[in-house]
Design an enzyme around this catalytic site. Structure first.
Site, mmCIF file in Angstrom:
data_model
loop_
_atom_site.group_PDB
_atom_site.id
_atom_site.type_symbol
_atom_site.label_atom_id
_atom_site.label_comp_id
_atom_site.label_asym_id
_atom_site.label_seq_id
_atom_site.Cartn_x
_atom_site.Cartn_y
_atom_site.Cartn_z
ATOM 1 N N HIS A 1 34.924 35.544 1.440
ATOM 2 C CA HIS A 1 34.148 34.771 0.459
ATOM 3 C C HIS A 1 33.260 35.710 -0.350
ATOM 4 O O HIS A 1 32.805 36.748 0.148
ATOM 5 C CB HIS A 1 33.336 33.655 1.130
ATOM 6 C CG HIS A 1 32.275 34.107 2.095
ATOM 7 N ND1 HIS A 1 30.999 34.452 1.693
ATOM 8 C CD2 HIS A 1 32.290 34.245 3.436
ATOM 9 C CE1 HIS A 1 30.280 34.780 2.746
ATOM 10 N NE2 HIS A 1 31.035 34.670 3.822
ATOM 11 N N ASP B 1 30.422 34.667 -2.226
ATOM 12 C CA ASP B 1 29.009 34.311 -2.302
ATOM 13 C C ASP B 1 28.256 34.956 -1.150
ATOM 14 O O ASP B 1 28.851 35.384 -0.159
ATOM 15 C CB ASP B 1 28.826 32.787 -2.271
ATOM 16 C CG ASP B 1 29.320 32.167 -0.978
ATOM 17 O OD1 ASP B 1 30.436 32.527 -0.530
ATOM 18 O OD2 ASP B 1 28.608 31.325 -0.403
ATOM 19 N N ASP C 1 27.823 40.457 4.500
ATOM 20 C CA ASP C 1 28.449 39.170 4.812
ATOM 21 C C ASP C 1 28.639 38.426 3.494
ATOM 22 O O ASP C 1 27.688 37.883 2.952
ATOM 23 C CB ASP C 1 27.550 38.382 5.770
ATOM 24 C CG ASP C 1 28.030 36.970 6.028
ATOM 25 O OD1 ASP C 1 29.206 36.681 5.746
ATOM 26 O OD2 ASP C 1 27.215 36.155 6.482
ATOM 27 N N GLU D 1 30.986 29.709 0.497
ATOM 28 C CA GLU D 1 31.185 29.576 1.939
ATOM 29 C C GLU D 1 29.870 29.266 2.645
ATOM 30 O O GLU D 1 29.830 28.501 3.607
ATOM 31 C CB GLU D 1 31.786 30.875 2.496
ATOM 32 C CG GLU D 1 32.213 30.807 3.954
ATOM 33 C CD GLU D 1 31.140 31.257 4.927
ATOM 34 O OE1 GLU D 1 31.355 31.127 6.153
ATOM 35 O OE2 GLU D 1 30.068 31.735 4.480
ATOM 36 N N GLU D 2 28.780 29.863 2.145
ATOM 37 C CA GLU D 2 27.527 29.824 2.886
ATOM 38 C C GLU D 2 26.809 28.477 2.816
ATOM 39 O O GLU D 2 25.989 28.175 3.677
ATOM 40 C CB GLU D 2 26.586 30.931 2.382
ATOM 41 C CG GLU D 2 27.133 32.344 2.529
ATOM 42 C CD GLU D 2 27.181 32.823 3.972
ATOM 43 O OE1 GLU D 2 26.914 32.018 4.872
ATOM 44 O OE2 GLU D 2 27.489 34.004 4.192
ATOM 45 N N HIS E 1 22.157 36.996 7.014
ATOM 46 C CA HIS E 1 21.362 35.862 6.540
ATOM 47 C C HIS E 1 19.863 36.136 6.610
ATOM 48 O O HIS E 1 19.059 35.212 6.474
ATOM 49 C CB HIS E 1 21.677 34.564 7.305
ATOM 50 C CG HIS E 1 23.096 34.111 7.175
ATOM 51 N ND1 HIS E 1 23.545 32.896 7.646
ATOM 52 C CD2 HIS E 1 24.172 34.702 6.620
ATOM 53 C CE1 HIS E 1 24.827 32.760 7.396
ATOM 54 N NE2 HIS E 1 25.232 33.858 6.776
#
Length: 486
Positions: free
Chosen positions: A77, A79, A116, A146-147, A458
């Site tokens: 992904h 994003d 990530d 995705e997030e 994150h």
């Protein structure tokens, strides 16, 4: 600083990562990065397609001698989670990530790094641009969002991919081969409340919890890290039981998939109780900090005077709110009875926002057992409804059922042992990977997920290990070279 990263090996991959990280790419605002990846594919004269939701597919023919191998989709992904430290000045909508090398790690200055899943996306780009890497026919799949909902994976229609195998590059431990994951659902409670103005000798006080470790609410939920929303509520509940505090606002947490690191509450208190109340806060803070000394060594609880707030929560709503948030389950709900060490079901109390007559409580509930996920979500919904909240369950996505006998699993397990001299950890994870969703439209496709060591995803502590990338990259190339015949 990006030049320092560009000179790392393998240069082709790190240069793609630096190029990608120069493009703003927050979830749900991927217009710039979609255009960037599309232009990248077209510049290589490769078949490039952007679907109706914004996913990009770039197809590259097999290298000579590999034409009779199975077609492989390589997926990541594009994003990224946008989090920064409170004292960091940064505009994620306009600025590229500021990277630097710290020993064996690549990090970012006060923000998330975007490893990530930028490392995975950069790997795909490097493969598509390569002229000397042997590989079967490739389909680079770059998904969006995705997030914050996996809407890219959900929107990908069947029939766009020809691949029989999918390599998902979104795992964060280089000794793992992931073959299953948890599903998730967003649980939200919202509403309004009555406000009051108070008379008498009162003063304003701001209470802050900060410096928690945070991290990925799936991959790191088992580590027992402090949740700023739950800890703030614990403090406020205790103070409310002993003093005449009135809450004006609470602002804690951020994204659903990030363990909350900070929370701020503004209070109206009696001037006569100030000294005793502050002593109680200090005593409670010492207990909480001691409890979390291992997981959150940088935690701080701060008190400072502020202007007296004009409006506070009604006494009745304050009573209900503190009890409702206290009742919300947080962290591990159940471990898997079938796979040792696997978190089966959990909840993250991700966001608590109370201000100016409106409130919002946001959770992310995960489970590899769909029925248990729904049960826990309904548990949380019931707690919020006792507060009078309008509740919703949104963004439900399925888990990914493991298939340990799949040919790609056996191949990569064997290759890993030959290449590194020990067995890989073939497992399922508690994070939400896109494989389960993608598999609904491509049920016959064999899937596996792997990647280099990424820590602190994150959170602004996110970092990717250079030596691990240098382990992961040749393993990826060896896998492609050994893809079986059709």
């Amino acid at each position: 600083m990006s030049n320092e990263v560009r000179n790392l090996e393998p240069k082709e991959m790190w240069n793609c990562f630096a190029d990608l990280n120069a493009v703003p790419r927050p979830s749900k605002k991927e217009e710039k990065v979609i255009e960037f990846v599309k232009n990248f594919g077209e510049s290589l004269n490769l078949e490039t397609y952007v679907d109706e939701v914004g996913n990009i597919i770039i197809k590259k023919p097999a290298t000579p001698g590999m034409e009779n191998r199975k077609t492989v989709a390589i997926q990541s992904h594009i994003d990224m989670v946008h989090q920064k430290n409170a004292d960091t000045e940064f505009d994620f909508d306009t600025q590229g990530i500021e990277m630097f090398v710290d020993g064996d790690w690549v990090k970012a200055k006060g923000t998330t790094l975007g490893a990530d899943n930028g490392i995975g996306a950069a790997s795909i780009m490097a493969l598509l641009a390569s002229k000397d890497i042997a590989h079967p026919a490739l389909e680079g799949l770059f998904t969006i969002d995705e997030e914050t909902g996996m809407t890219g994976a959900m929107g990908l229609k069947g029939g766009l991919l020809d691949a029989e195998i999918m390599l998902n590059l979104d795992t964060e431990d280089d000794h793992e081969l992931t073959i299953g994951c948890a599903g998730g659902v967003d649980v939200t409670g919202e509403g309004s409340y009555d406000q009051e103005s108070l008379a008498g000798e009162r003063i304003g006080l701001e209470l802050t919890i900060k410096g928690l470790s945070g991290g990925h609410s799936g991959m790191e939920i088992h580590l027992g890290k402090g949740n700023a929303n739950k800890l703030m509520n614990r403090l406020l509940y205790a103070l409310d039981s002993e003093f005449d505090i009135r809450i004006s606002s609470i602002d804690g947490g951020g994204l659903r998939n990030a363990i909350p690191r900070e929370s701020v509450a503004v209070l109206s208190i009696l001037a006569s109780e100030k000294e005793e109340l502050e002593e109680e806060i200090v005593a409670l803070a010492e207990l909480i900090i001691e409890e979390h000394d291992t997981t959150d060594p940088e935690m701080e609880v701060l008190i400072q005077p502020v202007d007296l707030p004009a409006q506070v929560l009604s006494k009745d709503f304050q009573f209900k709110l503190l009890r409702a948030v206290y009742a919300l389950p947080n962290g591990i709900y159940r471990m898997s009875p079938d796979m040792e060490g696997l978190v089966q079901t959990s909840n993250n109390v991700a966001r608590v926002q109370v201000a100016e007559g409106n409130y919002s409580i946001q959770c992310l509930t995960r489970s590899s057992v769909d029925s248990e996920k729904v049960d826990l979500a309904l548990n949380i919904q019931a707690s919020m409804e006792m507060l009078g909240a309008d509740t919703s369950l949104d963004g439900d996505y399925p888990g990914w059922a493991p298939k340990p006998e799949a040919d790609i699993v056996k191949l990569m397990d064997d290759l890993y042992e030959k290449q590194f001299g020990h067995k890989a950890d073939v497992n399922a994870c508690h994070a939400g990977l896109e494989c389960g969703i993608l598999g609904t439209n491509y049920p016959e496709m064999e899937m596996i997920s792997f990647g280099p060591n990424i820590r602190g995803a994150h959170s602004p502590d996110e970092k990717v290990q250079i030596s691990s990338v240098q382990k992961y990259w040749p393993f990826l190339l060896e896998t492609l070279k050994n893809i079986p015949l059709r």
